[in-house]
Design a protein around this motif. Structure first.
Motif, PDB file in Angstrom:
ATOM      1  N   SER A  54      74.497  15.556   1.964  1.00 26.25           N
ATOM      2  CA  SER A  54      73.266  15.276   1.215  1.00 26.25           C
ATOM      3  C   SER A  54      73.509  14.040   0.369  1.00 26.25           C
ATOM      4  O   SER A  54      74.603  13.843  -0.158  1.00 26.25           O
ATOM      5  CB  SER A  54      72.936  16.461   0.298  1.00 26.25           C
ATOM      6  N   THR A  55      72.490  13.210   0.246  1.00 26.65           N
ATOM      7  CA  THR A  55      72.546  12.113  -0.727  1.00 26.65           C
ATOM      8  C   THR A  55      71.522  12.381  -1.826  1.00 26.65           C
ATOM      9  O   THR A  55      71.870  12.561  -3.001  1.00 26.65           O
ATOM     10  CB  THR A  55      72.234  10.755  -0.054  1.00 26.65           C
ATOM     11  N   THR A  57      69.381  14.971  -2.587  1.00 28.95           N
ATOM     12  CA  THR A  57      69.311  16.250  -3.303  1.00 28.95           C
ATOM     13  C   THR A  57      70.524  16.410  -4.224  1.00 28.95           C
ATOM     14  O   THR A  57      70.387  16.751  -5.400  1.00 28.95           O
ATOM     15  CB  THR A  57      69.225  17.409  -2.297  1.00 28.95           C
ATOM     16  N   ARG A 107      73.402  24.103  -0.974  1.00 29.09           N
ATOM     17  CA  ARG A 107      72.911  23.650   0.342  1.00 29.09           C
ATOM     18  C   ARG A 107      73.797  24.264   1.412  1.00 29.09           C
ATOM     19  O   ARG A 107      75.021  24.159   1.348  1.00 29.09           O
ATOM     20  CB  ARG A 107      72.948  22.130   0.467  1.00 29.09           C
ATOM     21  N   HIS A 135      63.326  24.173   1.931  1.00 26.81           N
ATOM     22  CA  HIS A 135      63.861  23.164   1.007  1.00 26.81           C
ATOM     23  C   HIS A 135      62.818  23.060  -0.113  1.00 26.81           C
ATOM     24  O   HIS A 135      62.066  22.098  -0.195  1.00 26.81           O
ATOM     25  CB  HIS A 135      64.023  21.845   1.767  1.00 26.81           C
ATOM     26  N   PRO A 259      60.791  12.603   3.553  1.00 24.43           N
ATOM     27  CA  PRO A 259      61.783  13.197   2.640  1.00 24.43           C
ATOM     28  C   PRO A 259      63.140  12.493   2.677  1.00 24.43           C
ATOM     29  O   PRO A 259      63.971  12.714   1.790  1.00 24.43           O
ATOM     30  CB  PRO A 259      61.917  14.637   3.168  1.00 24.43           C
TER      31      PRO A 259
HETATM   32  N1   CP Z   1      65.549  14.904   1.472  1.00 23.11           N
HETATM   33  C1   CP Z   1      66.818  15.362   1.459  1.00 23.11           C
HETATM   34  O1   CP Z   1      67.084  16.571   1.358  1.00 23.11           O
HETATM   35  O2   CP Z   1      67.762  14.369   1.532  1.00 23.11           O
HETATM   36  P1   CP Z   1      69.326  14.641   1.483  1.00 23.11           P
HETATM   37  O3   CP Z   1      69.704  15.376   2.739  1.00 23.11           O
HETATM   38  O4   CP Z   1      69.962  13.280   1.392  1.00 23.11           O
HETATM   39  O5   CP Z   1      69.595  15.487   0.283  1.00 23.11           O
END
Ligand code: CP
Length: 303
Positions: A54-55, A57, A107, A135, A259
């Motif tokens: 993830s970046t 979130t 996550r 999410h 997203p």
């Molecule tokens: N939109 C989203 O969840 O991006 P990440 O996977 O980078 O967290």
């Protein structure tokens, strides 16, 4: 006494009053009516447990925590943790919970049952992306972003384009739409659509028809890693990509969302990413605000 939010695992954990409460907290923060209290709202850190990459979130929960004076501890993927020795996701969460963080932001894929997990630990769980199940903070920040453009949701028609079958974001919108009373449509290759579509969700075979219907369109990342698809990148882009010509035809109050992460020139053109109608970076900015509001609602209570 303000009522606290116990956890946020699914959108269905929320009532309309609580969604509005979160948006009010977020709005108060955004326009700085409510100053951050100097004292920490919790002495214990927030545990950020990211079994998957993830970046947006992860960084926005971290940013939100830091802005509120909260410490964080981070488990970032498998590397260096005892997951490498075969410890299960559930045991990992149990052990981090035993260290007594203020709450756990998780996550994970669906092999961890967050609902059952919540019954085994005392601290709140916040779902930061759970397989294709949901999410919730993403759906909340999407709608919060649109709420800055218009105040009422009952006329909102959100078209979600692309890989709906694997999308936790779409799953959360299907639920949030029932609470806030906006309409949801979906569009994508047949093999990307869910096998069962809920009755309140409209299906469009052609992107052009969906774009004519919607008041806002959200492109989703194609999760190529989960597909054995007959679609090539160029086929997908041709049929379901949002092109600059689509953006040109849209009215000035039809908004474009994604997203992230974006496969530029697949789900949407580079020019569309930068178009005035694109709210993509606004969504990221609002991600910090919504997660800040959520942490406050969980740790301290609503306004
Ligand atoms: N939109 C989203 O969840 O991006 P990440 O996977 O980078 O967290």
């Amino acid at each position: 006494m303000p009522s606290r939010l116990k956890s946020l695992i699914q959108i269905s954990d929320l009532t309309l009053k609580q969604v509005n409460g979160l948006f009010s907290l977020a709005e108060a923060r955004r326009i700085k009516k409510q100053e951050t209290k100097m004292q920490k709202i919790s002495k214990n850190p927030i545990a950020l447990i990211f079994f998957e990459s993830s970046t947006r979130t992860r960084m926005s929960f971290e940013m939100a925590s830091k802005k509120m004076g909260l410490d964080t501890i981070l488990l970032d993927g498998k590397n260096g943790s005892s997951l490498e020795k075969g410890e299960t996701l559930e045991d990992t969460v149990l052990n981090i919970s035993a260290m007594d963080p203020a709450c756990l932001v998780i996550r994970s894929n669906e092999s961890l049952d967050m609902v059952q997990m919540q019954k085994k630990i005392s601290q709140p769980i916040i779902n930061a992306g759970w397989g294709s199940r949901g999410h919730p903070t993403q759906a909340l920040l999407d709608i919060y972003t649109l709420s800055q453009k218009r105040k009422r949701f009952d006329k909102e028609k959100l078209l979600i384009v692309g890989d709906i079958r694997h999308s936790r974001v779409a799953s959360s919108h299907f639920e949030l739409a029932k609470i806030l009373n906006y309409k949801v449509g979906i569009c994508g290759p047949q093999e990307f659509l869910p096998t069962q579509v809920q009755s309140h969700v409209k299906v469009f075979k052609k992107l052009s028809e969906g774009l004519e219907w919607c008041t806002s369109v959200m492109a989703l990342r194609v999760q190529w890693e989960r597909h054995k698809t007959k679609y090539s990148l160029s086929d997908y882009r041709e049929e379901f990509g949002i092109h600059k010509n689509h953006a040109k035809k849209m009215t000035k109050d039809q908004w474009i969302l994604h997203p992230g992460p974006v496969n530029k020139n697949v789900e949407l053109d580079e020019e569309v990413f930068w178009d005035k109608k694109s709210l993509i970076l606004e969504q990221v900015k609002n991600g910090v605000i919504i997660r800040r509001a959520l942490l406050r609602a969980v740790l301290e209570g609503f306004l």
